[in-house]
Scaffold this active site. Structure first.
Site, mmCIF file in Angstrom:
data_model
loop_
_atom_site.group_PDB
_atom_site.id
_atom_site.type_symbol
_atom_site.label_atom_id
_atom_site.label_comp_id
_atom_site.label_asym_id
_atom_site.label_seq_id
_atom_site.Cartn_x
_atom_site.Cartn_y
_atom_site.Cartn_z
ATOM 1 N N ALA A 95 0.853 -1.187 0.000
ATOM 2 C CA ALA A 95 0.000 0.000 0.000
ATOM 3 C C ALA A 95 0.888 1.235 0.000
ATOM 4 O O ALA A 95 1.944 1.251 0.636
ATOM 5 C CB ALA A 95 -0.919 0.012 1.218
ATOM 6 N N SER A 108 -0.122 9.072 0.800
ATOM 7 C CA SER A 108 0.522 10.365 0.599
ATOM 8 C C SER A 108 1.638 10.620 1.596
ATOM 9 O O SER A 108 2.565 11.374 1.318
ATOM 10 C CB SER A 108 -0.519 11.483 0.703
ATOM 11 O OG SER A 108 -1.200 11.410 1.949
ATOM 12 N N ILE A 109 1.550 9.978 2.769
ATOM 13 C CA ILE A 109 2.531 10.220 3.823
ATOM 14 C C ILE A 109 3.516 9.061 3.960
ATOM 15 O O ILE A 109 4.694 9.269 4.254
ATOM 16 C CB ILE A 109 1.822 10.446 5.174
ATOM 17 C CG1 ILE A 109 0.922 11.677 5.093
ATOM 18 C CG2 ILE A 109 2.812 10.591 6.309
ATOM 19 C CD1 ILE A 109 1.664 12.970 4.856
ATOM 20 N N ASP A 121 -10.469 8.402 11.425
ATOM 21 C CA ASP A 121 -10.199 8.250 9.988
ATOM 22 C C ASP A 121 -10.791 6.937 9.504
ATOM 23 O O ASP A 121 -10.115 6.129 8.871
ATOM 24 C CB ASP A 121 -8.692 8.303 9.743
ATOM 25 C CG ASP A 121 -8.352 8.699 8.305
ATOM 26 O OD1 ASP A 121 -9.259 9.181 7.596
ATOM 27 O OD2 ASP A 121 -7.201 8.520 7.885
ATOM 28 N N VAL A 164 3.564 0.881 3.024
ATOM 29 C CA VAL A 164 3.606 -0.284 3.903
ATOM 30 C C VAL A 164 4.207 -1.475 3.159
ATOM 31 O O VAL A 164 3.836 -1.752 2.010
ATOM 32 C CB VAL A 164 2.193 -0.638 4.412
ATOM 33 C CG1 VAL A 164 2.237 -1.898 5.276
ATOM 34 C CG2 VAL A 164 1.604 0.525 5.195
#
Length: 522
Positions: free
Chosen positions: A126, A129-130, A286, A133
């Site tokens: 995955a 934007s930050i 989130d 993984v």
């Protein structure tokens, strides 16, 4: 020079996607519109404005994508079509090379990768934007081999963030000065809020701590799984956690084919959220479909799996009381009480006329009662209350905006799973239990328990203090003191009897009051 080039690129993308039409209509300087028209000759503006804004943010890169995601939570400031489109922003961005991720890991721990993991997949599973993984395996302290997920921050993020945030702040100042709606939209406050969220997400130690707290809170609920954190392998830019396996919650047909009870899954999601909000005051903020899976392992079949804890919300006792009483007053159509709560909270000026605020709230809430309760969106009610309250200069608290955004996510997810979901009936037990706890014996016992350490520390000192006091007194004074002590003891015994009888009456009164609250309020 680099900053100038970046600023020029941002302006060019904004013009090509027609973002000037979103904001320049409210700008007071005609020359700005003239320049924009000249610079944007030949562009295609056939797509809806919200779509063009979303695509422009994606074109500008990860920081602007994240800004769009945070901006989508401010439905109290945005038109609905733009807020809905920004909510579609996904965290899928091109990954950075696996060798760069490995170098970051080795630099953070000061060890070669082979000493940390028995295996490591170079291709990320995955990319956001930050961070991104990778899957890996390691041997834990007890000698067991464990499957883990390794989250690694994008390299050079701090430098990029500083540059882009300075530009975004500059743009916010322009909008506030040049736009007629600038002060109302509060662009600088929105950017400051974004800055806070972004820096929180950049600290993976903070994220691991939040995940651990949620895991501890949810341990006895048996409805949700939260990955274990490997604290020996957590740094500010690297996070190693238990690998979780399940079916993404957005894949409803796969879930149904696996034998998952979909209506129960929808109810469980609401139960988890309201438990975190009203019981713990600490919630995962989130909860979009990309961060939620469902376990199909026989041992944990049908449980939620929560991921990505970069954004969490916290609520004080005052916040919880405000929310519970607002929801309850809303469903009783007690709009005056809703208005009074706004004034009592201090979020509107004290000189606000309650009757005017009550009338405005009634105009927002009353249309909902033409529909069945299962069609009422609590998130939309809260959002419209925020929007209406803006007329009265309400200071909206960031934690409540975060809650409203998460509530909309939970509602949308729950009704996607089960269109017949009745959110109010699912939430009602939590509101009822919370309100009863506030006026019942549980609160008295809880406060007594909180004060117990103070009294426990004081009691052992009483005999010594009494002995020291008696030794310093003459014999005649001691006889007089003893006689007075006997008289006081008799009065105390009588008083204790009255207290016992009064306490019994008080408890019986509380029981009656709770019954009245349950019947009258709910």
């Amino acid at each position: 020079m680099t900053r100038f080039v970046r600023a020029a690129y941002i302006v060019w993308v904004s013009l090509r996607y027609g973002l000037d039409e979103l904001v320049l209509t409210s700008f007071q300087k005609p020359w700005l519109r003239v320049i924009a028209r000249i610079a944007s000759i030949g562009r295609d503006l056939s797509a809806p404005r919200g779509q063009r804004l979303r695509e422009a943010l994606q074109k500008l890169g990860p920081i602007f994508v994240k800004f769009g995601q945070v901006l989508s939570t401010r439905r109290d400031l945005l038109p609905p079509d733009i807020a809905d489109e920004l909510a579609k922003l996904q965290d899928q961005v091109p990954p950075f090379p696996g060798d760069v991720a490995i170098a970051t890991i080795e630099r953070s721990f000061g060890k070669p990768l082979a000493e940390l993991f028995t295996s490591f997949e170079r291709e990320p599973v995955a990319s956001a934007s930050i961070a991104q993984v990778h899957f890996a395996t390691l041997t834990d302290a007890s000698g067991r081999e464990r499957e883990v997920a390794v989250k690694v921050l994008r390299p050079g993020m701090l430098k990029v963030i500083k540059q882009d945030l300075s530009l975004i702040r500059m743009m916010a100042v322009w909008v506030e000065r040049l736009s007629a709606d600038g002060k109302r939209l509060k662009p600088r406050e929105v950017v400051a809020e974004f800055d806070k969220y972004l820096h929180d997400e950049l600290d993976l130690v903070r994220e691991a701590a939040s995940a651990t707290q949620l895991r501890r809170n949810m341990a006895g609920l048996d409805l949700v799984l939260i990955p274990e954190m490997f604290w020996d392998l957590i740094r500010a830019d690297v996070l190693v956690m238990e690998r979780m396996a399940g079916i993404p919650i957005s894949q409803v047909e796969r879930l149904r084919d696996a034998g998952i009870d979909i209506p129960k899954l929808a109810r469980d999601g609401v139960t988890i959220f309201f438990t975190q909000v009203f019981r713990d005051g600490f919630f995962h903020a989130d909860m979009h479909p990309g961060n939620i899976m469902v376990s199909v392992d026989p041992a944990t079949f049908g449980r939620y799996i929560s991921l990505d804890f970069g954004i969490v919300g916290t609520l004080t006792q005052v916040d919880k009381e405000y929310l519970a009483q607002n929801f309850t007053a809303f469903f009783r159509r007690d709009y005056k009480r809703v208005a009074e709560l706004h004034v009592e909270s201090g979020w509107v000026p004290r000189d606000t006329r309650v009757d005017e605020l009550e009338s405005a709230i009634r105009s927002v809430c009353e249309p909902y009662f033409d529909r069945p309760l299962k069609e009422i969106s609590l998130g939309m009610v809260l959002m419209r209350l925020f929007q209406t309250s803006r007329r009265f200069h309400v200071e909206i608290q960031p934690q409540l905006v975060l809650l409203q955004k998460t509530l909309l996510n939970v509602e949308g997810l729950g009704r996607q799973l089960d269109p017949e979901l009745d959110l109010w009936n699912t939430a009602k037990p939590f509101l009822e239990k919370w309100m009863v706890d506030q006026i019942g014996p549980k609160r008295f016992l809880r406060e007594l328990q909180e004060q117990a350490p103070y009294y426990a520390k004081m009691l052992p000192d009483l005999p010594r203090l009494l002995h020291g006091y008696l030794r310093q007194r003459p014999l005649d004074d001691l006889r007089a003191d003893l006689q007075e002590l006997v008289r006081q003891q008799r009065r105390t015994n009588g008083l204790l009897q009255k207290i016992v009888y009064g306490g019994i009456g008080f408890v019986l009164g509380l029981i009656v009051m709770q019954l009245i609250v349950r019947v009258k309020v709910f």
